[in-house]
Design an enzyme around this catalytic site. Sequence first.
Site, short mmCIF file in Angstrom:
data_model
loop_
_atom_site.label_atom_id
_atom_site.label_comp_id
_atom_site.label_asym_id
_atom_site.label_seq_id
_atom_site.Cartn_x
_atom_site.Cartn_y
_atom_site.Cartn_z
N ASN A 16 0.87 -1.18 0.00
CA ASN A 16 0.00 0.00 0.00
C ASN A 16 0.90 1.23 0.00
O ASN A 16 1.51 1.56 1.02
CB ASN A 16 -0.88 -0.05 1.26
CG ASN A 16 -1.65 1.24 1.49
OD1 ASN A 16 -1.75 2.09 0.60
ND2 ASN A 16 -2.19 1.39 2.69
N LYS A 18 0.09 4.28 -0.22
CA LYS A 18 -0.53 5.49 0.37
C LYS A 18 -0.31 6.68 -0.57
O LYS A 18 -0.33 6.49 -1.78
CB LYS A 18 0.00 5.72 1.77
CG LYS A 18 -0.09 4.45 2.63
CD LYS A 18 0.16 4.66 4.07
CE LYS A 18 0.02 3.32 4.80
NZ LYS A 18 0.15 3.43 6.24
N HIS A 101 -9.44 1.24 5.73
CA HIS A 101 -8.10 1.48 6.30
C HIS A 101 -8.22 2.50 7.43
O HIS A 101 -9.01 3.44 7.35
CB HIS A 101 -7.15 1.99 5.22
CG HIS A 101 -5.72 2.01 5.68
ND1 HIS A 101 -5.23 3.00 6.49
CD2 HIS A 101 -4.70 1.13 5.47
CE1 HIS A 101 -3.95 2.73 6.76
NE2 HIS A 101 -3.61 1.60 6.15
N GLU A 103 -6.47 4.93 8.28
CA GLU A 103 -6.25 6.33 7.91
C GLU A 103 -7.52 6.93 7.31
O GLU A 103 -7.80 8.11 7.48
CB GLU A 103 -5.05 6.44 6.95
CG GLU A 103 -3.75 6.28 7.71
CD GLU A 103 -2.61 5.65 6.94
OE1 GLU A 103 -2.65 5.61 5.70
OE2 GLU A 103 -1.65 5.17 7.61
N GLU A 170 -4.84 -4.76 11.19
CA GLU A 170 -3.81 -3.75 11.33
C GLU A 170 -4.02 -2.97 12.62
O GLU A 170 -4.82 -2.02 12.66
CB GLU A 170 -3.88 -2.77 10.15
CG GLU A 170 -3.66 -3.41 8.81
CD GLU A 170 -3.16 -2.42 7.77
OE1 GLU A 170 -2.09 -2.65 7.22
OE2 GLU A 170 -3.83 -1.40 7.55
N GLY A 176 2.96 2.52 10.67
CA GLY A 176 3.89 3.62 10.43
C GLY A 176 4.66 4.05 11.66
O GLY A 176 5.30 5.11 11.65
N SER A 211 3.85 -1.88 10.27
CA SER A 211 5.32 -1.90 10.36
C SER A 211 5.94 -3.24 10.01
O SER A 211 6.91 -3.68 10.64
CB SER A 211 5.78 -1.43 11.76
OG SER A 211 5.37 -0.10 11.98
P1 PGA Z 1 3.11 0.47 7.57
O1 PGA Z 1 1.62 0.65 7.00
O2 PGA Z 1 3.64 -0.81 6.99
O3 PGA Z 1 3.86 1.68 7.06
O4 PGA Z 1 3.01 0.43 9.04
C1 PGA Z 1 0.75 -0.45 6.91
C2 PGA Z 1 -0.59 -0.02 6.39
O5 PGA Z 1 -1.05 1.07 6.71
O6 PGA Z 1 -1.22 -0.77 5.63
#
Ligand code: PGA
Length: 254
Positions: A16, A18, A101, A103, A170, A176, A211
Site C-alpha cells: 500500500n 498510500k 483502512h 487512515e 492492522e 507507520g 510496520s
Molecule cells: P506500515 O503501514 O507498513 O507503514 O506500518 C501499513 C498499512 O497502513 O497498511
Amino acid sequence: MSANYTSRKRHLIAGNWKMNGMLQEAEQFVHDLAENPAPDHIEVALMPPFTLLHPMAELLSEKDVRLGAQSVYCELKGAFTGSISPLMLRDAGCHYVIIGHSERRDIMGEANELISKKLNVAWNNGLEPILCVGEHLEERQDGETNSVLRQQLSVLEDAAQGVALTLAYEPVWAIGTGLTATPAQVTETHAFIHEELSRLGHDCRVLYGGSVKPDNAAELMACPGVEGALVGGASLQADSFSNIVQAAASVAGA
Ligand code: PGA
C-alpha cells in the site's frame, strides 16, 4: 458482475503506497521488482495512488503482480467531485480495493455505514475488497480489542457467503510507527478474527499489517492464522518489498 474468486493462492503480500509515488518511481520500482520474482505460491499485489493505476497496469501487464486501489467511492458515476468509481478502478485494471483502512476511518471520518456501502459496490462491480480492521492503543490497553474488532467486522453480517474477500488486521498503533504487535498478540488476535469470520459465514485469508519490514516479516508470517501482509512504508522500495515477499515465501511453504 459479481466478484467471486475462489481459486487463488492463499498467501498475499500487498504493498500500500498510500500518498506516495511518481511515474518515474513506479517505472523504476517495477523494473527492480522484476529482478526478484515472487515464488509461485505467493501472490503479490500493489496499491499505488490513483494517478498511477493506468500506467502501473501497463507496466505490470506481463508480470504476475495484481493491481489494487487504496479506496473507492460507493457510487458508479455522477456529481461526486474528487471521488473514484469502482467502474474506473476496473477500467484501470484493478483486482483489489482497500476498504476501511484506519487512515480513512480516522482522518477522513469513514464509518461502518459508508464502509458497508463501499463493500457492496466493490462486490457488485468485480473488485475484491481488502477490508482493514484494527484497534487503537488505548482500546488494546483497556481490553477492548475484541469488541472493537467485532464491531468493525459487523459490516460483513449481511454479505453473501463466498464473496471475494481478504481481511487485514492492522493494529492502528503499529501502523507507520515501527512498533509491531508481538507474535503472541498477532496469533491471539488472528484467532479471534478467524472465529468471528466463521461465525459470520466467511472463510477468507487474514493478512497482518503494521510496520512489517524485511527483518520481522518471517516471524510475523509464521504466526498461525496469518496468511500474508499489508505493507505500507516498506513497500515503497522494491528491494525491501521483495525481501518481505521472499521472507513470507520461506515460511508459507510451497
Ligand atoms: P506500515 O503501514 O507498513 O507503514 O506500518 C501499513 C498499512 O497502513 O497498511
